[in-house]
Design an enzyme around this catalytic site. Sequence first.
Site, mmCIF file in Angstrom:
data_model
loop_
_atom_site.group_PDB
_atom_site.id
_atom_site.type_symbol
_atom_site.label_atom_id
_atom_site.label_comp_id
_atom_site.label_asym_id
_atom_site.label_seq_id
_atom_site.Cartn_x
_atom_site.Cartn_y
_atom_site.Cartn_z
ATOM 1 N N HIS A 44 6.091 -14.384 -11.943
ATOM 2 C CA HIS A 44 5.403 -13.335 -12.679
ATOM 3 C C HIS A 44 6.188 -12.968 -13.933
ATOM 4 O O HIS A 44 7.384 -13.266 -14.064
ATOM 5 C CB HIS A 44 5.229 -12.102 -11.798
ATOM 6 N N GLU A 46 7.274 -10.061 -15.089
ATOM 7 C CA GLU A 46 8.412 -9.157 -14.912
ATOM 8 C C GLU A 46 9.630 -9.905 -14.377
ATOM 9 O O GLU A 46 10.762 -9.655 -14.814
ATOM 10 C CB GLU A 46 8.041 -8.026 -13.936
ATOM 11 N N CYS A 78 6.762 -7.002 -7.792
ATOM 12 C CA CYS A 78 7.468 -6.840 -9.059
ATOM 13 C C CYS A 78 7.967 -5.407 -9.225
ATOM 14 O O CYS A 78 8.992 -5.177 -9.877
ATOM 15 C CB CYS A 78 6.555 -7.218 -10.225
ATOM 16 N N THR A 190 -26.795 -31.612 -20.904
ATOM 17 C CA THR A 190 -25.728 -31.936 -21.851
ATOM 18 C C THR A 190 -24.866 -33.076 -21.319
ATOM 19 O O THR A 190 -24.464 -33.972 -22.070
ATOM 20 C CB THR A 190 -24.859 -30.689 -22.123
ATOM 21 N N LEU A 293 -29.155 -23.925 -20.014
ATOM 22 C CA LEU A 293 -28.112 -23.181 -19.309
ATOM 23 C C LEU A 293 -27.767 -21.907 -20.067
ATOM 24 O O LEU A 293 -27.604 -20.838 -19.460
ATOM 25 C CB LEU A 293 -26.868 -24.050 -19.131
#
Length: 360
Positions: A44, A46, A78, A190, A293
């Site tokens: 993470h 931190e 954290c 597509t 879409l």
Amino acid sequence: MRLALALGRRGQGRVAPNPAVGCVIVQGDRIVGRGWTKAGGRPHAETEALAQAGAAAQGADVYVTLEPCAHHGQTPPCADALIAAGVARVVIAVRDSDPRVDGQGIARLQAAGITVETGVCAQEAQQDLAGFFLKTEQGRPELTLKLANSFDGRIATGTGESQWITGPEARRAVHMMRARHDAVMVGGGTARQDDPSLTVRGLGIDAQPARVVVSRRLDVPLMGVLARTAQEVPVILCHGKDADPMLCQTWRDLGATLVPCATAAGQLEPHDVMTQLGGLGLTRVFCEGGSALAASLIDADLVDRLVGFTAGLAVGAEGLPNIGALGLGRLSEAPRYALTRVCAVGADIQHEWVRSAPQM
């Protein structure tokens, strides 16, 4: 805090299902630690910043874009790491709505005698972390719809020719956007018409977003680029529950992930598609059409952001529109978006929009 936000954006497209967080540690007037969530969601931000700061974190101020976690997952909380480091003050952009945190990180810091401030650059942080919050609160990822079209809103000529309406600078900008998302999504039409790779190219980036194809019947070319590269870059196929089982197995053998989705009115139900993608851990999805879409996602009010690239050429009424039929009878029924950015990109115009409040 703006530096912390900039650091956090480095993780976008690489850390799902975790949030892309940034952290800066300041001792006096000197930055002693910087960190952001690393690929895969750990370590993470931190933890990274504290490791860089070392003993200088004692009595320091910490700026972090999201409330520090307070629960034991694959890593310790954290909030506890900040307490153990002896920091004096933590400035937080936004509170974490994850039920496992949701104020508990703040409470834990305050109980340890650490000064906590919140709401600094909160709007920017909400925008950057929108996908994480949507997945936490609604179970679906944030959806950005990108449309590249002629001045008169066409994505191809009447014969189907579409490469290239916009210039190389716009196409490079699209690759940079792909790199900041967990997945790139297109419709089955597509995939059949363009045989796209949907990868990030030309940027020197190794990490690739997953490729998502939304196709009820799963009629995506078995000899196409997606099929040939499914072992190299993830392919996710959202299909109807009535798709041919043998075809499903063939795609599994090729390395694709098959996601059966609910249908409505003969089409895949867009809310279920997005919920299923959220269930796979995706927080940021970049949709590149096609027109059918795009229409279904807009009609379902699932488009959080619109990114348009408009080229200075006209194709005419016989060209393919960038958005399919919406069945609107009145302008008051049309979904509204608020403009947030306009700029020139090479010979084209880039414009960005976010969902707007309903018109009264």
